[in-house]
Design an enzyme around this catalytic site. Structure first.
Site, mmCIF file in Angstrom:
data_model
loop_
_atom_site.group_PDB
_atom_site.id
_atom_site.type_symbol
_atom_site.label_atom_id
_atom_site.label_comp_id
_atom_site.label_asym_id
_atom_site.label_seq_id
_atom_site.Cartn_x
_atom_site.Cartn_y
_atom_site.Cartn_z
ATOM 1 N N CYS B 86 0.840 -1.204 0.000
ATOM 2 C CA CYS B 86 0.000 0.000 0.000
ATOM 3 C C CYS B 86 0.876 1.256 0.000
ATOM 4 C CB CYS B 86 -0.960 -0.056 1.184
ATOM 5 S SG CYS B 86 -2.367 1.040 0.996
ATOM 6 N N HIS B 203 -3.474 -5.713 0.957
ATOM 7 C CA HIS B 203 -2.815 -5.916 2.247
ATOM 8 C C HIS B 203 -2.766 -7.396 2.624
ATOM 9 C CE1 HIS B 203 -2.555 -1.739 3.791
ATOM 10 N NE2 HIS B 203 -3.609 -1.517 3.012
ATOM 11 N N GLU B 205 -1.129 -8.732 4.910
ATOM 12 C CA GLU B 205 -1.071 -8.898 6.378
ATOM 13 C C GLU B 205 -2.469 -8.885 6.980
ATOM 14 O OE1 GLU B 205 -0.691 -6.115 4.849
ATOM 15 O OE2 GLU B 205 -1.163 -4.375 6.104
#
Lengths: 770, 237
Positions: B86, B203, B205
């Site tokens: 990002c 993302h 994560e």
């Protein structure tokens, strides 16, 4: 050379102070106030800061439980114990007036303000919610306000890095020109990390940290305590602050780092009434005095007067009282984060709030009298005349529906019911990696893991603990409150608690935001008084004491007041991961059960009073809203939780706006797996044995205390016996499966394709906005 | 493995990255303040999401000048593996470590939702553990995620197999409707020519634990770990 205006009755009035209040000020000071002092009294004695019109009412709220560590009114936010030495701090606050004038910045700074209230307590903010009200989207001006508010919230929260995890949005004509923007924040901390907003320790230095003070937001608190007028937009734009989420993120990180050093004696944010409120409140709380010199305050604009500096509401600023001898630690940490800081004064033992400018005495006011001794008004109340008409409404005035499929689709597309994905897609609702249930179910669920906490002095997150799950919901059906303030407010609390129960949570506490019109109008004050009574009774019933909140009055525009809107946000604990429950149906073949009655036959309006159906289909906002029995409701929540804890519930959805029809449709269509990937799952419902006299009431009546659950057929017997032991009514009404929603009744069979329900529901708001 | 997760002012997915690398995947990860000059002894560098410097000027435009970025540049030149997520992707583009730029979303709105990603190549250290033809579900959350580059750059990316991820329909088609931000060629993630530096808007994560709605993101971290295993450490700076 500064020349202050003379103190005239006109000037006093312009400051929103009455002649009586002015006399009271003179009595406190033993002399006439000067210009700066007048400004200070006017903001501190505004409703926003002093609750002068509502304090006697608010005393009725339940505010204690064995879990409350910091109670209502003590500090910037309440704090509740959640076990293992951990605690949560949370609060809701309004930014209605600023958002009406400048929607983007008004909403953004609302978010900034509530986040500051939370980290001021020493907590790390981990999620935000909001509750919004607008006029109808057919108006271009309403669309401008709506889109401005949503992007303002998104701008601030996203950049700051807090997930905006849940909320509600209603659209009703009464909010045209006076939108409501209520924002909520929750933070986490260990018990020993609780910080206090008290100026403790005579001789301790007072620090100002954060960006320089400018002329923005001058006297915003006073502005928030007036009616909005046609001229407001132009005249008051200067009272709207400008937000900088980047700055706030840095200020928060620096403050949490500083708090961990143990060098902080007291801390308070500069929110409403800026430097004024933070200095006098910290001194009043500690029973000390405080002295500052304005020449040391960082200033953004040249030649600012003491009046302007004291009343500025420039954002992202904090006041920190530091233990003497540890000033260097402030400097080191704030330099690391490249943040401005200044030592501006010290704590005294005089009890006075003393403000100097280059050594010249400007303000000398007894701090506690300013902070705590605002006048209190016991306003008169009178039942609003319109209520008589409301009570006269009967169902004979409308004919039963012959187009139930079309009604269902129309309700699903009604903006107050339609999916709010256009809104929450603009919010980062996943940052911080804790969003267990994202927007779109009855409650949001956030997990608390080690990095949810502020760091300890040793630079670690401290002893390990089992991750915790917090459920959050915010609710208020203001139409009900308008039609019956007491019952409506009770329902707002009950619906919130029901949403938590549906997610598997047990309530811990409540924060409320009272949004009302002008309290000088006895009919408005009646709404306020009755609502507070209803809220208090509800919170008592669910053992969810009020830990703080906000009052926003004078919400009216030239066309009249808003619907009374006592927004309720409730926070609960889910004890195990397995208990987390969402609203959508899961598996083909599961049995659909209605906990509660299909229809409340004791209600002459069969749950149709104030319903979404009457409003959307018949254009009627009337009728006595459904009744709510708190004992029965509590029993339902306890029973539902028992079923969930026993592993018997696949899905649970509270039955509210739009009645059983809309609830069932939402169970079928509301799971969103990914972009353009809803999971649609059908249902066949059989209501042929129900006693309904009318099809519209059966499908769209909003009788209270009802939840739709689904149960694995192998566990049906267990579920049934558990429910019967708990004394809750358990009606098997159908089966999950297929690609249709079919509802059979003694009138006729209502059948719709899921795709035809999903499209209007999912896209209605987006289409209105594009 | 040892990972450094860079922390700029207003990085806000920094802790999330550390959480996944450390608590979910069991490796060592630490935050590294942007004013540091050295990466220390690390196997990989992760530049996390957020709004470095508020992104008021242009996303990543100021962060690229932080002292730590010189060390990252050197680390990458020596073959060290760097992943930008990002805002990290935006910073890597601004720093010239990846080609192209990320501009305002086509809708002009911030967009947070789970999307489908087609894995355009598994021939990279960031995608090698992903099963062939597996479509990933990973969330995005950005206002400036529209990938833009001139035609010759796009041609190079294609020719060199540098496109890692593309926004796709649930069936894996690269349509305009599947594209949440207007990215050219539906690009969601790319790597450099040497294949040791990658950036992606989604993302991973946030998609590494089942309770949060999926674990497809782990495949990207697992690819990275696989690649690092049996590799010589690049000379750290």
């Amino acid at each position: 050379m500064r020349i202050d205006p003379a103190i005239t009755p006109e000037l006093v009035q312009k400051h929103g102070l009455t002649p009586d209040e002015f006399e009271r000020i003179k009595a406190i000071l033993g002399r006439s106030p000067n210009y700066t002092e007048l400004g200070i009294f006017s903001v501190m004695w505004s409703e926003h800061c002093s609750y002068k019109n509502t304090r006697p009412l608010l005393k009725g709220f339940p505010t204690t439980s064995d879990k409350i560590l910091v109670g209502a009114g003590e500090e910037n936010a309440g704090i509740i114990d959640i076990g293992d030495g951990l605690a949560i701090a949370f609060k809701i606050e309004s930014h209605n007036h600023p958002s009406a004038v400048e929607p983007f910045q008004g909403a953004a700074t609302g978010v900034g303000g509530i986040i500051r209230d939370i980290f001021t307590m020493g907590a790390r903010p981990i999620c935000a919610l909001n509750s919004l009200r607008f006029g109808e989207l057919s108006s271009p001006e309403v669309r401008r306000l709506f889109s401005g508010v949503v992007s303002g919230i998104a701008h601030y929260g996203n950049c700051f890095g807090i997930p905006t995890l849940a909320g509600e949005v209603y659209f009703d004509k009464s909010y045209e020109g006076n939108p409501l923007v209520n924002v909520f924040c929750l933070g986490v901390l260990r018990h020993e990390q609780i910080a206090r907003g008290a100026a403790k320790g005579v001789g301790n230095p007072v620090f100002y940290v954060g960006p320089a003070t400018g002329r923005d937001g001058l006297a915003g608190a006073a502005f928030a305590s007036q009616d909005l007028t046609e001229e407001s937009a132009e005249q008051q734009r200067g009272a709207v602050q400008v937000g900088d989420p980047f700055m706030e993120k840095l200020v928060m990180e620096a403050c949490l780092e500083l708090l961990a050093t143990g060098c902080v004696a007291g801390i308070q944010d500069m929110g409403a009434a800026g430097l004024t409120c933070s200095t006098c409140e910290t001194a009043a709380r500690a029973g000390t005095g405080i002295e500052i010199d304005l020449s040391k305050v960082p200033q953004r604009a040249p030649n600012m007067t003491p009046y302007e500096i004291m009343l500025s509401e420039s954002q992202e600023r904090m006041l920190i009282i530091v233990k003497k001898g540890r000033e260097k630690e402030v400097q080191t940490i704030f330099d690391k984060w490249d943040l401005p800081w200044a030592e501006v004064g010290f704590v005294t033992d005089t009890g006075q709030m003393v403000v100097k400018n280059h050594g010249e005495l400007i303000v000398n006011i007894p701090a506690s009298k300013l902070a705590d001794e605002a006048p209190i008004y016991h306003r008169t109340s009178r039942e609003p005349a319109y209520l008589e008409n409301v009570r006269r409404f009967t169902l004979e005035k409308i004919s039963d529906t012959v187009t139930p499929e079309a009604d269902l689709k129309a309700l699903l597309a009604w903006h107050s019911i339609a999916s709010k994905n256009w809104v929450y897609r603009q919010y980062d609702h996943m940052v911080r990696n804790g969003s267990v249930v994202c927007p779109g179910s009855d409650s949001a669920v956030v997990r608390i893991k080690e990095d949810s906490l502020p760091l300890l002095p040793d630079g670690t997150f401290g002893p390990r603990f089992t991750e915790k799950l917090i459920a959050l919901a915010v609710d208020c059906n203001a139409t009900y409150v308008y039609l019956d303030p007491y019952e409506g407010a009770k329902i707002a609390v009950a619906e919130c608690a029901r949403n938590l129960a549906c997610s598997g949570a047990i309530p811990l506490g409540t924060t409320d935001n009272l949004n009302f019109g002008n309290p000088h109008n006895p009919e408005i004050f009646y709404q306020l008084k009755k609502s507070v009574e209803g809220l208090a009774e509800g919170c008592r019933a669910f053992n969810a004491p009020v830990t703080g909140g906000n009052v926003s009055l004078y919400n009216q525009n030239p066309n009249g007041p808003i619907d009374p809107t006592p927004t309720v946000a409730m926070v609960g604990l889910i004890e195990k991961w397995e208990y987390v429950t969402t609203q959508w149906f899961k598996n083909e073949g599961d049995v659909i059960v209605l906990l509660g009655e299909v229809i409340d036959s004791s209600d002459p309006l069969l749950g149709m009073g104030g319903s979404a159906y009457l409003q959307r289909i018949h254009g009627l906002k009337t009728g006595t809203p459904p009744r709510l029995n708190l004992d029965k409701e509590k029993q339902l929540h306890d029973g539902l939780r028992a079923l969930i804890y026993a592993g018997l519930v696949m899905s649970a959805h509270d039955c509210s706006d739009g009645g059983l029809g809309v609830t069932l449709a939402e169970c079928c269509i509301s799971q969103q797996i990914a972009r353009d990937t809803p999971r649609l799952i059908g249902a066949t419902i059989d209501l042929r044995n129900s006693p309904a006299t009318r099809l519209d009431a059966l499908l769209f009546g909003e009788s209270q205390s009802r939840v739709v659950i689904s149960v694995n057929p192998n566990k049906l017997a267990d579920a049934k016996s558990e429910a019967s032991q708990r004394g809750i009514s358990f009606n098997e009404i159908g089966t999950v499966g297929g690609d249709l929603l079919t509802i059979q009744s003694s009138h006729r069979t209502v059948t719709t394709k899921l795709a035809d329900l999903h499209d209007p529901w999912w896209n209605a708001i987006g289409r209105a906005m594009n | 493995m040892n990972f450094a997760v860079l922390q700029f002012p207003a990085s806000n997915c920094d802790q999330d990255a550390v959480h996944v690398l450390k608590n979910v995947l069991g490796h060592s990860a630490r935050l590294l303040w942007h004013k540091e000059n050295s990466l220390g002894d690390v196997d990989g560098v992760l530049i996390p999401g957020g709004f470095s410097y508020g992104d008021y000027l242009r996303t990543g435009a100021i962060a690229r000048f932080s002292p730590i970025m010189k060390a990252v540049q050197l680390f990458a030149e020596n073959g060290g593996m760097v992943l930008g997520i990002c805002n990290g992707f935006q910073i890597l583009c601004e720093a010239g470590l990846l080609p192209g730029a990320l501009v305002r979303n086509r809708s002009l709105q911030f967009c947070c939702e789970r999307v489908h990603l087609k894995v355009a190549t598994t021939r990279s250290g960031f995608t090698r553990a992903i099963p062939e033809n597996k479509l990933l579900q990973i969330p995005i959350a950005h206002g400036d995620g529209c990938y833009f580059a001139d035609e010759s750059t796009l041609g190079e990316l294609q020719k060199n197999d540098q496109i890692l991820f593309q926004y796709a329909t649930p069936q894996g088609m690269l349509t305009d409707a599947a594209n949440p931000n207007g990215s050219l060629l539906n690009i969601a993630g790319i790597c450099n020519k040497n294949r040791n530096v990658a950036g992606m808007m989604p993302h991973p994560e946030r998609a590494s634990e089942g309770w949060l709605g999926g674990t497809d993101g782990r495949l990207i971290f697992e690819s990275w770990l696989q690649e690092l295993t049996g590799r010589n450490k690049p000379s750290a700076t």
